[in-house]
Design a protein around this motif. Structure first.
Motif, PDB file in Angstrom:
ATOM      1  N   GLN A   1       0.828  -1.202   0.000  1.00 29.41           N
ATOM      2  CA  GLN A   1       0.000   0.000   0.000  1.00 29.41           C
ATOM      3  C   GLN A   1       0.866   1.257   0.000  1.00 29.41           C
ATOM      4  O   GLN A   1       2.067   1.218   0.268  1.00 29.41           O
ATOM      5  CB  GLN A   1      -0.930   0.000   1.224  1.00 29.41           C
ATOM      6  N   LYS A   2       0.217   2.371  -0.276  1.00 28.17           N
ATOM      7  CA  LYS A   2       0.912   3.648  -0.386  1.00 28.17           C
ATOM      8  C   LYS A   2       1.494   4.092   0.947  1.00 28.17           C
ATOM      9  O   LYS A   2       2.634   4.564   1.024  1.00 28.17           O
ATOM     10  CB  LYS A   2      -0.062   4.698  -0.921  1.00 28.17           C
TER      11      LYS A   2
ATOM     12  N   GLN B   1      -5.930  -0.220   4.570  1.00 29.94           N
ATOM     13  CA  GLN B   1      -5.898   0.529   3.310  1.00 29.94           C
ATOM     14  C   GLN B   1      -6.493  -0.281   2.166  1.00 29.94           C
ATOM     15  O   GLN B   1      -7.150   0.274   1.272  1.00 29.94           O
ATOM     16  CB  GLN B   1      -4.464   0.930   2.988  1.00 29.94           C
ATOM     17  N   ASP B   2      -6.265  -1.591   2.192  1.00 30.94           N
ATOM     18  CA  ASP B   2      -6.864  -2.447   1.166  1.00 30.94           C
ATOM     19  C   ASP B   2      -8.389  -2.443   1.286  1.00 30.94           C
ATOM     20  O   ASP B   2      -9.105  -2.348   0.282  1.00 30.94           O
ATOM     21  CB  ASP B   2      -6.323  -3.867   1.305  1.00 30.94           C
TER      22      ASP B   2
ATOM     23  N   GLY C   1      -9.588   0.733  -0.130  1.00 35.23           N
ATOM     24  CA  GLY C   1      -9.583   0.721  -1.587  1.00 35.23           C
ATOM     25  C   GLY C   1     -10.871   0.146  -2.161  1.00 35.23           C
ATOM     26  O   GLY C   1     -11.405   0.644  -3.157  1.00 35.23           O
ATOM     27  N   HIS C   2     -11.403  -0.884  -1.510  1.00 35.72           N
ATOM     28  CA  HIS C   2     -12.664  -1.472  -1.962  1.00 35.72           C
ATOM     29  C   HIS C   2     -13.850  -0.560  -1.650  1.00 35.72           C
ATOM     30  O   HIS C   2     -14.887  -0.632  -2.314  1.00 35.72           O
ATOM     31  CB  HIS C   2     -12.868  -2.842  -1.322  1.00 35.72           C
TER      32      HIS C   2
ATOM     33  N   SER D   1     -13.640   2.682  -1.896  1.00 35.08           N
ATOM     34  CA  SER D   1     -13.457   3.873  -2.735  1.00 35.08           C
ATOM     35  C   SER D   1     -14.027   3.557  -4.114  1.00 35.08           C
ATOM     36  O   SER D   1     -13.439   2.810  -4.889  1.00 35.08           O
ATOM     37  CB  SER D   1     -11.967   4.234  -2.826  1.00 35.08           C
TER      38      SER D   1
ATOM     39  N   ASP E   1      -7.589  10.654   1.492  1.00 33.90           N
ATOM     40  CA  ASP E   1      -8.100  10.969   0.154  1.00 33.90           C
ATOM     41  C   ASP E   1      -9.030  12.176   0.271  1.00 33.90           C
ATOM     42  O   ASP E   1     -10.258  12.039   0.253  1.00 33.90           O
ATOM     43  CB  ASP E   1      -8.834   9.763  -0.435  1.00 33.90           C
TER      44      ASP E   1
ATOM     45  N   ARG F   1     -11.891  12.747  -2.505  1.00 35.98           N
ATOM     46  CA  ARG F   1     -13.011  11.809  -2.393  1.00 35.98           C
ATOM     47  C   ARG F   1     -13.831  12.124  -1.139  1.00 35.98           C
ATOM     48  O   ARG F   1     -15.062  11.977  -1.134  1.00 35.98           O
ATOM     49  CB  ARG F   1     -12.490  10.368  -2.351  1.00 35.98           C
TER      50      ARG F   1
ATOM     51  N   ARG G   1     -15.288  -4.538   5.962  1.00 36.00           N
ATOM     52  CA  ARG G   1     -14.752  -3.248   5.511  1.00 36.00           C
ATOM     53  C   ARG G   1     -15.740  -2.103   5.706  1.00 36.00           C
ATOM     54  O   ARG G   1     -15.931  -1.273   4.843  1.00 36.00           O
ATOM     55  CB  ARG G   1     -14.251  -3.332   4.075  1.00 36.00           C
TER      56      ARG G   1
END
Length: 734
Positions: free
Chosen positions: A61-62, A80-81, A84-85, A87, A133, A136, A430
């Motif tokens: 991840q970033k 973070q993963d 990501g889902h 987002s 983010d 977003r 999540r």
């Protein structure tokens, strides 16, 4: 039901024997209730989680952390993963646009909730997503703003209250949580302008419709705790008027924060309204402390009934927000956190629990609330609470393989089977605010990165061994910022704080030192359940007045005021107006149950019809007025069509009065919220109901297709059958 009772008893028995364990063991894994999770570091920053449900591969991840614990580093990547889902480029919900996708570069609320909801999104952004983010985050918040489509009501830009109890706002009134998230994103000029407009309009609307000038508090449901029979008396399942007339700690603290933000923004704009906003915020802070603080418990109550009736019920989010916003002074903040109970698996979102309710808000840990509790504990250096919340957040994510919505309180399981009491009833992987809470636990909880970029670590000493191992330091790499914590020379304390800092460019190195926090140990011996709620009191006429009978120990309340203890029977003098009696049952340690339904006695005037009406005041002073009505425009647990009216009162010799009245979704004919007006004896008063404002008036709700008030146009209506009036004793009109 017998099976469920036995399971509850067994669960309660585990509490006494359980020993609080360190979340990450010396082996670098998590073990709990016979289940174990570990992490394997892979090449180039990727990981594999080995959990009870199976292995989960986690890509690099970033943002990264570098510690001695692959589990800690990998779980940060896993959050973070999960994010990501969440987002997405489109969202959907069955109640909007018939379930079709709506384009939106937004954060979805979770695997089972692929939509943008006001409170979930706002809390998530406040916890950490504003820094992960920001664009977003702004998009998601903008999605919850709307102008007005109904030309006959005041125009403006408003934050939307999502669908909710009795047809949403103003029964649910926590939409101001939007500003908790928005305050971090005002570096964008266009978004700042939208925030200022929405802040002014939303606060003005709430001031008109839900502010009680006599108590200085805002009415409405607790924030987040919106499944009413889980936390409010069971009889509110079919009648939410009580909730609309009650006062919630969390919702009032959110209004305080919004007023503070309004004052700050007005100052920047050299707007004269800054003085008024600041005065309103200061007055609200005083009112919260005056009415919600319960000295015999050393905590703030979760909510008050109508007329500020005290309720022996507490919630962790409300207390945490009171601490982090500064509503609570340091002494009360420390006392409230120390007195709020904990269990080995974590901190419950409400206390005491309900024996008759399944697991959801009841008997549950919610990671995002734990994250706010962690923030509150950091505010007052409560080391035991800091480590407890960090352990709970990490352990839950590790064992479940996802950042789940919630967990059962005693086992920290994602589901327990107890028949009708099984739960959590709903649990989503999540879940956005759980993801945000985990990220905040690492970024702020471990590395101490503040909202303003300053570094203020408060790391529990028990986390040094698993995080540092043999390493001299640990590091967090954020976008454009690196933070390195250097282990202390000695561990002669329970909390690590900054001894010195060095900043070079975007890198900050912090030398840690140990300190003794002096905080009290966690309260681990509180009773799990509160007493069972009694039935409505039996009230009979007698020579001494009204005779109230009750088997067992209880407390009697009259019109929200405590009369005194009752054990058998109690006589109360008859008043000159309608009197309403409620009971609570008293259990161990003097803990009171939730209040019973009310039994009301005494005469009141009943004027049939839908109005307008005329009535001659019988005495000087205040009079309560309410309405028998029916609102069948949606089910009682959801919708956007609570009927909101403005009662116009014109009495001879007095200035006109306009008072909000709410007629939420009902089950048959029910009674509206109560309005109070003043008149002199003998004055002829004329009454009419004018149209107010509800959430269906917002343009955005043209997308609402779940019930009425959506695509076919606004609905703000109820069938009024009669007006009811009851003069109040002991008042006078100037």
């Amino acid at each position: 039901m017998r099976r469920a009772r036995i399971a509850l008893a067994c669960a309660a028995g585990l509490i006494a024997g359980a020993v609080q364990a360190q979340a990450i063991t010396a082996k670098g894994d998590v073990s709990w209730n016979g289940k174990t999770t570990s992490m394997s570091a892979q090449a180039e920053g990727s990981f594999v989680l080995h959990a009870p449900a199976g292995d989960r591969s986690i890509a690099a991840q970033k943002l990264r952390v570098h510690t001695a614990s692959p589990l800690f580093d990998g779980l940060f990547a896993m959050a973070q993963d999960d994010l990501g889902h969440d987002s997405v480029s489109a969202i959907k919900d069955g109640a909007y646009d018939h379930g079709r996708e709506i384009p939106c570069v937004c954060f979805a609320t979770g695997d089972k909730w692929p939509y943008v909801w006001t409170r979930d999104t706002s809390y998530s952004i406040d916890l950490s997503l504003w820094r992960i983010d920001p664009e977003r985050a702004r998009n998601s918040l903008r999605f919850k703003l709307s102008d007005v489509r109904e030309p006959s009501v005041p125009q403006g830009l408003y934050v939307m209250q999502d669908t909710g109890s009795g047809g949403s706002w103003p029964i649910s009134t926590d939409r101001v949580v939007w500003f908790l998230g928005a305050r971090h994103l005002l570096d964008d000029a266009s978004f700042a302008d939208d925030t200022w407009r929405a802040l002014k309009d939303t606060l003005a609307q709430d001031r008109l419709y839900v502010f009680d000038g006599r108590l200085g508090l805002y009415r409405g449901e607790t924030s987040f705790l919106d499944w009413r029979e889980q936390t409010y008396p069971a009889w509110t399942e079919k009648d939410v008027r009580y909730i609309g007339e009650s006062f919630a700690l969390s919702t009032n603290v959110l209004h305080y924060q919004a007023l503070q933000l309004a004052a700050q923004l007005a100052d920047k704009k050299h707007d004269a309204a800054a003085k008024d906003y600041r005065a309103q915020a200061d007055a609200l802070k005083q009112a919260i402390n005056a009415h919600f603080w319960r000295a015999d418990r050393g905590m703030y109550m979760s909510y008050l009934g109508p007329a500020a009736m005290p309720v022996d019920s507490y919630d962790l989010l409300g207390i945490a927000l009171a601490v982090t916003t500064g509503v609570a002074d340091t002494a009360r903040a420390r006392q409230a956190l120390a007195n709020y109970p904990a269990w080995p698996a974590g901190s419950p979102v409400i206390w005491p629990e309900r024996k008759d309710q399944p697991v959801y808000h009841n008997r549950a840990i919610w990671p995002f609330v734990s994250a706010y509790s962690l923030r509150a504990a950091r505010t007052v250096n409560d080391a035991p609470r800091i480590v407890h919340e960090m352990d709970s957040i990490l352990r839950g994510a590790a064992l479940a393989s996802y950042n789940m919505e919630n967990y059962e309180l005693v086992s920290q399981a994602v589901h327990v089977d107890e028949g009708k009491l099984s739960g959590p009833v709903v649990n989503s992987p999540r879940q956005l605010w759980s993801v945000a809470g985990y990220l905040d636990m690492v970024i702020t909880g471990v590395f101490g990165v503040g909202d303003d970029g300053r570094i203020d670590p408060k790391l529990p000493a028990s986390w040094v061994a698993p995080l540092f191992g043999d390493k001299p330091s640990i590091t967090l790499d954020l976008a454009g910022q690196r933070v390195t914590l250097v282990r202390p020379a000695k561990l002669d304390g329970d909390l690590l704080v900054a001894q010195s800092q060095q900043r070079k460019g975007n890198e900050t190195t912090v030398q840690l030192k140990a300190m003794h926090s002096g905080a009290k140990p966690l309260r681990m011996n509180a009773p799990l359940f509160g007493p069972e709620m009694p039935d409505a009191p039996v009230v009979a006429a007698s020579a001494k007045g009204w005779q109230i009978s009750f088997e067992g120990k209880g407390v009697l309340y009259l019109d929200g005021r405590r009369v005194g203890p009752i054990d058998g029977s109690l006589a109360v003098p008859k008043g000159t107006s309608r009197q309403c009696f409620q009971l609570t049952r008293v259990g161990d340690g003097g803990l009171e149950s939730l209040p019973s339904a009310a039994t009301c006695k005494g005469d009141e005037a009943r004027l049939a019809g839908a109005g307008p009406w005329e009535w001659k005041a019988t005495s000087d002073g205040d009079t309560n007025v309410s309405f028998d009505y029916m609102n069948n425009h949606g089910p009682i647990q959801t919708g956007v069509t609570a009927a909101v009216k403005l009662l116009d009162v014109s009495c001879d010799g007095a200035a006109p009065q306009r008072i909000p009245v709410v007629m939420p979704h009902s089950v048959g004919t029910q009674r509206s919220t109560t309005a109070t007006f003043s008149a002199r004896a003998g004055a002829l008063c004329r009454f009419r109901l004018d149209q107010g404002f509800n959430m269906s008036d917002l343009r955005h709700n043209a997308h609402y297709t779940g019930e009425q008030g959506g695509a076919t146009g606004p609905v703000n209506d109820a069938s009024v059958e009669a007006m009811l009036l009851s003069p109040l004793p002991g008042t006078s009109t100037p």
